[in-house]
Design a protein around this motif. Structure first.
Motif, PDB file in Angstrom:
ATOM      1  N   SER A   2       0.843  -1.187   0.000  1.00  0.00           N
ATOM      2  CA  SER A   2       0.000   0.000   0.000  1.00  0.00           C
ATOM      3  C   SER A   2       0.875   1.231   0.000  1.00  0.00           C
ATOM      4  O   SER A   2       2.077   1.186   0.179  1.00  0.00           O
ATOM      5  N   ARG A   8      -3.190  10.753  -3.837  1.00  0.00           N
ATOM      6  CA  ARG A   8      -4.573  10.834  -4.297  1.00  0.00           C
ATOM      7  C   ARG A   8      -4.821  12.162  -4.985  1.00  0.00           C
ATOM      8  O   ARG A   8      -5.528  12.238  -5.987  1.00  0.00           O
ATOM      9  N   GLN A 172      -9.153   3.473  -8.003  1.00  0.00           N
ATOM     10  CA  GLN A 172      -9.391   4.119  -6.714  1.00  0.00           C
ATOM     11  C   GLN A 172     -10.797   4.699  -6.630  1.00  0.00           C
ATOM     12  O   GLN A 172     -11.490   4.525  -5.622  1.00  0.00           O
ATOM     13  N   GLN A 176     -12.479   1.551  -5.188  1.00  0.00           N
ATOM     14  CA  GLN A 176     -11.854   1.777  -3.884  1.00  0.00           C
ATOM     15  C   GLN A 176     -10.611   0.917  -3.677  1.00  0.00           C
ATOM     16  O   GLN A 176     -10.321   0.459  -2.570  1.00  0.00           O
ATOM     17  N   ASN A 178      -6.914   0.406  -2.998  1.00  0.00           N
ATOM     18  CA  ASN A 178      -5.868   1.233  -2.382  1.00  0.00           C
ATOM     19  C   ASN A 178      -4.622   0.439  -2.033  1.00  0.00           C
ATOM     20  O   ASN A 178      -3.757   0.922  -1.298  1.00  0.00           O
TER      21      ASN A 178
END
Length: 213
Positions: A2, A8, A172, A176, A178
Motif C-alpha cells: 500500500s 490521491r 481508486q 476503492q 488502495n
C-alpha cells in the motif's frame, strides 16, 4: 503493498485533466512509432467466454504482486484459466515512478511479448528496482527485442503514460482499490492481497469449477 508516490491529489488532477497530446521528438530525430492502440489493449489470460472474470490490479514494482506472479499465478492459471473457467484481466496500478516506467515498457512490447515481459519484470524485480531502474528496464527490454531507441520512444509516449495513470485513478475512484495486488471477481468479490486461497474461494463461489486432481 500500500501507499504510493502518486498521491490521491495527484491522481485526481491527472484524472481530471489528462493530456492526450503525444510527446514530440527532438528536431531532426525520427522517434520509432509506438502503436498506442496496441499498447493500451487489455492484457487478458483465458477464454473470453469464461463464466468468471477476475480483474487484477497490480504494480510491477510491488513485491507482493511479484510473489503472486511467481508463486501463485501458475497454480491459479492451471486450475481455472487453462480450463476455460476463468478469464483474468491484468490492470495497471503503478504505485511509483519505477512502477510506471515498468508498466510502460511492458505495454510497449505489444502482442505476446507483453505477457512475457510482465513475467520477466516481476521475476527480476529484485535486480532492476533500484536507483538505476530506467537503465535496468532498458536492458530487460533489449532481451525482449526492444531497442534503446524504441525504449526511449516508449518512455516519451504521453498517451500511454496517461492511460496507465488513469487506470490507477479509475481503480481508486470506482472500486476503492488502495493496495496491490487487488482482485475483483465478477465485479463483486474483492480480495486485497496475494491470497490464493481467498481468490480460489471467490471464483468457486462465483461459479468456476476447479480442475479435478
Amino acid at each position: 503493498m500500500s501507499g504510493s508516490d502518486f498521491s490521491r491529489r495527484q491522481l485526481l488532477a491527472a484524472g481530471a485533466a489528462l493530456s492526450l497530446a503525444p510527446a514530440l521528438p527532438a528536431l531532426g530525430q525520427a522517434a520509432p512509432a509506438i502503436d498506442v492502440a496496441a499498447a493500451t489493449a487489455d492484457i487478458v489470460y483465458g477464454d473470453p467466454k469464461a463464466k468468471v472474470t477476475v480483474v487484477e490490479y497490480a504494480s510491477l514494482a510491488c513485491s507482493h504482486c511479484a510473489h503472486f506472479e511467481k508463486e501463485m499465478f501458475p497454480t491459479f492459471k492451471k486450475e481455472f484459466i487453462d480450463t476455460g473457467e476463468v478469464r483474468l484481466i491484468f490492470r495497471d496500478y503503478p504505485l511509483n515512478e519505477p512502477g510506471l516506467r515498468a508498466h510502460m515498457l511492458m505495454r510497449c512490447a505489444g502482442g505476446a511479448k507483453t505477457q512475457a515481459l510482465k513475467t520477466a519484470i516481476f521475476n527480476s524485480q529484485a535486480t532492476w528496482l533500484n536507483q538505476n531502474f530506467l537503465a535496468n528496464l532498458a536492458n530487460i527490454g533489449k532481451l525482449a527485442g526492444v531497442s534503446q531507441a524504441q525504449f526511449d520512444a516508449c518512455m516519451a509516449t504521453k498517451p500511454l503514460e496517461d492511460f496507465i495513470i488513469k487506470s490507477q485513478y479509475t481503480a481508486q475512484q470506482e472500486h476503492q482499490v488502495n493496495s496491490t495486488p487487488t482482485f475483483i471477481v465478477n465485479g463483486e468479490y474483492v480480495i486485497a492481497g496475494a491470497y490464493l486461497d481467498q481468490l480460489t474461494d471467490a471464483v468457486v463461489k462465483a461459479g468456476a469449477k476447479r480442475k479435478a486432481s
